[in-house]
Design a protein around this motif. Structure first.
Motif, PDB file in Angstrom:
ATOM      1  N   PHE A 199       0.805  -1.222   0.000  1.00 42.35           N
ATOM      2  CA  PHE A 199       0.000   0.000   0.000  1.00 42.35           C
ATOM      3  C   PHE A 199       0.839   1.273   0.000  1.00 42.35           C
ATOM      4  CE2 PHE A 199      -3.056  -3.113   1.644  1.00 42.35           C
ATOM      5  CZ  PHE A 199      -4.166  -2.808   0.877  1.00 42.35           C
ATOM      6  N   ASN A 200       2.106   1.205  -0.407  1.00 43.93           N
ATOM      7  CA  ASN A 200       2.933   2.421  -0.343  1.00 43.93           C
ATOM      8  C   ASN A 200       2.700   3.371  -1.507  1.00 43.93           C
ATOM      9  OD1 ASN A 200       4.398   1.387  -2.522  1.00 43.93           O
ATOM     10  ND2 ASN A 200       6.197   0.849  -1.305  1.00 43.93           N
ATOM     11  N   GLY A 201       1.961   2.953  -2.534  1.00 41.62           N
ATOM     12  CA  GLY A 201       1.603   3.873  -3.609  1.00 41.62           C
ATOM     13  C   GLY A 201       2.756   4.315  -4.474  1.00 41.62           C
ATOM     14  N   LYS A 202       3.817   3.554  -4.537  1.00 40.05           N
ATOM     15  CA  LYS A 202       4.984   3.960  -5.316  1.00 40.05           C
ATOM     16  C   LYS A 202       4.645   4.004  -6.794  1.00 40.05           C
ATOM     17  CE  LYS A 202       9.886   2.967  -6.032  1.00 40.05           C
ATOM     18  NZ  LYS A 202      11.015   2.076  -5.665  1.00 40.05           N
ATOM     19  N   SER A 203       4.870   5.174  -7.404  1.00 41.61           N
ATOM     20  CA  SER A 203       4.600   5.380  -8.827  1.00 41.61           C
ATOM     21  C   SER A 203       3.211   4.871  -9.212  1.00 41.61           C
ATOM     22  CB  SER A 203       5.677   4.692  -9.668  1.00 41.61           C
ATOM     23  OG  SER A 203       6.932   5.254  -9.411  1.00 41.61           O
ATOM     24  N   SER A 204       2.248   5.149  -8.369  1.00 35.37           N
ATOM     25  CA  SER A 204       0.875   4.666  -8.529  1.00 35.37           C
ATOM     26  C   SER A 204       0.827   3.158  -8.364  1.00 35.37           C
ATOM     27  CB  SER A 204       0.279   5.072  -9.879  1.00 35.37           C
ATOM     28  OG  SER A 204       0.254   6.464  -9.999  1.00 35.37           O
ATOM     29  N   GLY A 205       1.635   2.427  -9.139  1.00 42.99           N
ATOM     30  CA  GLY A 205       1.831   0.997  -8.951  1.00 42.99           C
ATOM     31  C   GLY A 205       0.562   0.231  -8.694  1.00 42.99           C
ATOM     32  N   LEU A 206       0.550  -0.515  -7.593  1.00 42.99           N
ATOM     33  CA  LEU A 206      -0.549  -1.421  -7.322  1.00 42.99           C
ATOM     34  C   LEU A 206      -1.866  -0.701  -7.086  1.00 42.99           C
ATOM     35  CD1 LEU A 206       1.261  -3.984  -4.995  1.00 42.99           C
ATOM     36  CD2 LEU A 206       1.178  -3.895  -7.493  1.00 42.99           C
ATOM     37  N   MET A 207      -1.824   0.562  -6.677  1.00 44.82           N
ATOM     38  CA  MET A 207      -3.059   1.277  -6.406  1.00 44.82           C
ATOM     39  C   MET A 207      -3.866   1.531  -7.668  1.00 44.82           C
ATOM     40  SD  MET A 207      -3.392   1.459  -3.210  1.00 44.82           S
ATOM     41  CE  MET A 207      -2.615  -0.168  -3.241  1.00 44.82           C
ATOM     42  N   ASN A 208      -3.223   1.452  -8.849  1.00 43.63           N
ATOM     43  CA  ASN A 208      -3.987   1.577 -10.095  1.00 43.63           C
ATOM     44  C   ASN A 208      -5.097   0.540 -10.162  1.00 43.63           C
ATOM     45  OD1 ASN A 208      -2.308   3.624 -10.986  1.00 43.63           O
ATOM     46  ND2 ASN A 208      -0.994   2.277 -12.176  1.00 43.63           N
ATOM     47  N   LEU A 209      -4.839  -0.639  -9.608  1.00 44.66           N
ATOM     48  CA  LEU A 209      -5.820  -1.720  -9.645  1.00 44.66           C
ATOM     49  C   LEU A 209      -7.049  -1.408  -8.811  1.00 44.66           C
ATOM     50  CD1 LEU A 209      -3.215  -4.581  -9.305  1.00 44.66           C
ATOM     51  CD2 LEU A 209      -4.793  -4.364 -11.221  1.00 44.66           C
ATOM     52  N   TYR A 210      -6.938  -0.449  -7.906  1.00 38.90           N
ATOM     53  CA  TYR A 210      -8.039  -0.136  -7.006  1.00 38.90           C
ATOM     54  C   TYR A 210      -8.909   1.019  -7.498  1.00 38.90           C
ATOM     55  CZ  TYR A 210      -6.004  -3.224  -3.491  1.00 38.90           C
ATOM     56  OH  TYR A 210      -5.542  -4.332  -2.813  1.00 38.90           O
ATOM     57  N   VAL A 211      -8.433   1.782  -8.468  1.00 36.87           N
ATOM     58  CA  VAL A 211      -9.183   2.984  -8.849  1.00 36.87           C
ATOM     59  C   VAL A 211      -9.387   3.143 -10.351  1.00 36.87           C
ATOM     60  CG1 VAL A 211      -8.462   4.228  -6.782  1.00 36.87           C
ATOM     61  CG2 VAL A 211      -7.103   4.441  -8.857  1.00 36.87           C
ATOM     62  N   MET A 212      -8.446   2.688 -11.175  1.00 34.89           N
ATOM     63  CA  MET A 212      -8.547   2.931 -12.608  1.00 34.89           C
ATOM     64  C   MET A 212      -9.583   2.014 -13.249  1.00 34.89           C
ATOM     65  SD  MET A 212      -4.659   3.654 -13.902  1.00 34.89           S
ATOM     66  CE  MET A 212      -3.829   5.181 -13.450  1.00 34.89           C
ATOM     67  N   GLY A 213     -10.078   2.440 -14.397  1.00 34.27           N
ATOM     68  CA  GLY A 213     -11.098   1.676 -15.093  1.00 34.27           C
ATOM     69  C   GLY A 213     -12.461   1.820 -14.461  1.00 34.27           C
ATOM     70  N   THR A 214     -12.694   2.919 -13.759  1.00 34.18           N
ATOM     71  CA  THR A 214     -13.974   3.149 -13.097  1.00 34.18           C
ATOM     72  C   THR A 214     -14.664   4.356 -13.717  1.00 34.18           C
ATOM     73  OG1 THR A 214     -12.927   4.474 -11.346  1.00 34.18           O
ATOM     74  CG2 THR A 214     -13.130   2.098 -10.970  1.00 34.18           C
ATOM     75  N   ASP A 215     -15.579   4.935 -12.984  1.00 33.83           N
ATOM     76  CA  ASP A 215     -16.455   5.972 -13.536  1.00 33.83           C
ATOM     77  C   ASP A 215     -16.125   7.380 -13.081  1.00 33.83           C
ATOM     78  OD1 ASP A 215     -17.150   5.227 -10.899  1.00 33.83           O
ATOM     79  OD2 ASP A 215     -19.151   6.068 -11.135  1.00 33.83           O
TER      80      ASP A 215
END
Length: 615
Positions: free
Chosen positions: A58-74
């Motif tokens: 959950f460190n958010g480095k370069s967006s990284g894994l957090m993209n999976l939690y927010v992108m491709g949404t509305d």
């Protein structure tokens, strides 16, 4: 200084020297994972290592894994025309995608340490470990669906780990966490990064809510129109009942409705970390870091525009995940969350001032600065602002706008703006204001906000700002704790559960709206959001719109849409990337992320036939 066992020197030593990774049991790599016999490590050490590895996820480095939690949404759009995130926005992910592999593998690394720390004695370490295990399986099931289910540490070279149904995973984990809640030697609430009754109940509630949708609700026509069927039969063990009841327990353990921080702004103030709304967070402590430029997290720049370099007094922004038109349209008159979520006033940077907390972006947080005397560089006004509002704002800050080159921007479907200068005396007539599109919609859509005279229009999300950051473009120098479970999020859980059970739910919604200053919603027929839509509004839309307002910039949106069967409908209706969509249709809709290729190749319990639909 924040004190937490798992960010101690011991935990950092374990993270840095003892282990080479904890998910080799899934990919068939060398089983001797460290230079120390793991059997000699104590449950406390394994618990600490699990916490430490959660920080890496959950460190958010370069967006990284957090993209999976927010992108491709509305509700999100990229600010600049760059490739980062394209595969997430267009659903062109492949099973060989590095971020998918990393998320999958890292959670199993955390799981192995958590399983090894479980002692079943209901002590603090045991409860932490079982809570971490539950958190891992919550995330894995939301992203990947059915996954290998392991409840004990792996000590052999056996690589047979078949996928287990989400039904079995949900039941086991929820029942296990109920035991932690009822028998665990843990406090009612905690703000030091360890579990508590409130956080355990909150996790049970979120697991049960997902379980209700995934096991008790049937999508209609694969929910491409957001349609589903469900009928509550009165069973007290129904997952929506469990979600409602345990969310209520979490709220009560946290202190009840009075535990809501007085304003949304104060909830997210960097001077108010660890407040009563924080149920569980990933902890960061500048005081224990050996390098404050690299050992924090990257959340400050994850949901931001970009205005210039640090020498101009601006914080680093990733260009990604700005609010799109739908998100902006949700803000209504009186809702303080617009100004509390975004940095709507950015002060000009005075190069004669060495301290960037006294001028520039971070001056906003300096209570000792006379901010009424600082020149304003950018001023963002909400979509509902009128011409008279813009004019009044100019009159109220005339001297600050006249000190330099300032831009007043009203964001929305169309951007209205005016560039001020030192010779300007009066606000121009409405017909003399500049107008432009917020972003381009021309196919093939590349996903970026329009520029106004060479300057980008995106706003900075300020939820994760760390005013102690140094004046340098270093992504990982943010030491704000990453909140994973919060009170307002959990207050919206019983609202959703009650809706599914046919009970009144608007009081929960309005509790959140009252704190924000937004007008209360009296009924579905009275709900009239300003975004355009081709479908008839439903109760679920009220709930998801409120979750967007309350949780923008938090790692929740993708799972919210997937869980509630609205992912395909909302994506096709509101996402700016749907023109190039590879989300799929019918039985091939990509409701989940792909099972990584390395897992299929090395796990003898999984074959290519087990791959999720659409891949």
């Amino acid at each position: 200084m924040k004190k937490s066992l798992y960010i101690s020197a011991l935990a950092l030593m374990l993270a840095g020297t003892m282990f080479t990774g904890c998910s080799e049991f899934l990919d068939g790599s060398e089983q001797n994972r460290s230079n120390i016999d793991e059997s000699n490590l104590t449950p406390t050490q394994r618990r600490n290592q699990a916490f430490s590895e959660l920080r890496e996820i959950f460190n958010g480095k370069s967006s990284g894994l957090m993209n999976l939690y927010v992108m491709g949404t509305d509700i999100y759009v990229n600010q600049s025309n760059e490739a980062t995130g394209t595969e997430f926005y267009s659903y062109s992910l492949t099973p060989s995608q590095d971020d998918v592999k990393s998320l999958y593998k890292q959670f199993y690394g955390v799981l192995d340490n958590a399983n090894a720390a479980i002692t079943n004695d209901n002590g603090a370490v045991d409860c932490d470990a079982r809570f971490i295990r539950g958190l891992c399986y919550y995330n894995l099931t939301q992203q990947f669906g059915a996954v290998p289910f392991v409840t004990s540490p792996v000590t052999t070279a056996d690589r047979y780990f078949p996928r287990e149904s989400v039904e079995k995973i949900y039941k086991y984990v929820i029942d296990d966490l109920k035991g932690v809640y009822e028998k665990g030697n843990i406090p009612a609430t905690s703000h030091d990064g360890h579990c508590s009754k409130a956080s355990v109940a909150a996790l049970i509630a979120k697991l049960a809510l997902a379980a209700g949708w995934d096991t008790e609700v049937t999508p209609v026509n694969y929910a491409e129109k957001g349609e589903y069927t469900y009928s509550y039969g009165g069973d007290e063990n129904d997952y929506f009942v469990v979600a409602r009841d345990y969310a209520t327990k979490a709220i009560n353990d946290a202190g009840g409705e009075s535990a809501l921080v007085d304003t949304y702004e104060n909830k997210w103030s960097p001077n108010n970390e660890g407040n009563t709304e924080e149920l569980f967070s990933i902890q960061y402590d500048r005081g224990t870091a050996s390098n404050v430029l690299t050992e924090g997290n990257g959340w400050a720049g994850l949901f931001c525009g970009y205005y210039g370099n640090e020498n101009a007094g601006y914080k680093w922004g990733s260009h990604l995940n700005n609010p799109n038109k739908k998100m902006l349209s949700l803000y209504t008159i009186g809702d303080q969350r617009f100004d509390a979520t975004f940095m709507t006033t950015i002060y000009s940077y005075d190069t004669s001032i060495a301290n960037w907390y006294e001028a520039g972006y971070y001056a906003y947080y300096n209570d000792n600065a006379n901010k009424t005397q600082l020149a304003i560089k950018y001023r963002f006004l909400p979509p509902y602002a009128t011409y008279d509002d813009m004019k009044t704002d100019f009159e109220n800050h005339r001297s600050q706008y006249q000190k330099g080159e300032a831009r007043i921007v009203r964001v929305g479907d169309k951007v209205t703006y005016y560039n001020c200068n030192s010779s300007m005396t009066d606000f121009p007539a409405e017909g003399n204001l500049g107008t432009d599109d917020y972003y381009t919609d021309e196919p093939t859509y590349s996903g970026y906000l329009k520029t106004l005279n060479g300057s980008l229009t995106g706003m900075m999300c300020k939820k994760w700002d760390d005013p102690q950051a140094q004046q340098t473009r270093q992504e990982m120098q943010n030491f704000r704790d990453v909140v994973i479970l919060s009170l307002s999020d959990i207050i919206l859980v019983p609202a959703e559960a009650k809706m599914m059970l046919g009970e009144s739910y608007l009081s929960d919604i309005n509790l959140i709206r009252k704190r924000s200053g937004a007008e209360e919603i009296q009924s579905l027929t009275d709900y009239n959001p300003s975004y355009s839509h081709s479908f008839t509004l439903r109760d679920i839309d009220i709930i998801l719109d409120e979750r967007a307002l309350e949780l923008f910039g938090e790692p929740t949106r993708w799972e919210d849409l997937r869980r509630t069967k609205q992912l395909a409908l909302y994506y096709n209706e509101f996402s700016n990337y749907s023109l190039d969509s590879k989300l799929g249709t019918g039985a091939n809709i990509k409701w989940y992320r792909p099972i990584p290729n390395y897992e299929i190749s090395n796990n003898t319990g999984i074959s290519s036939e087990d791959q999720n639909p659409g891949y």
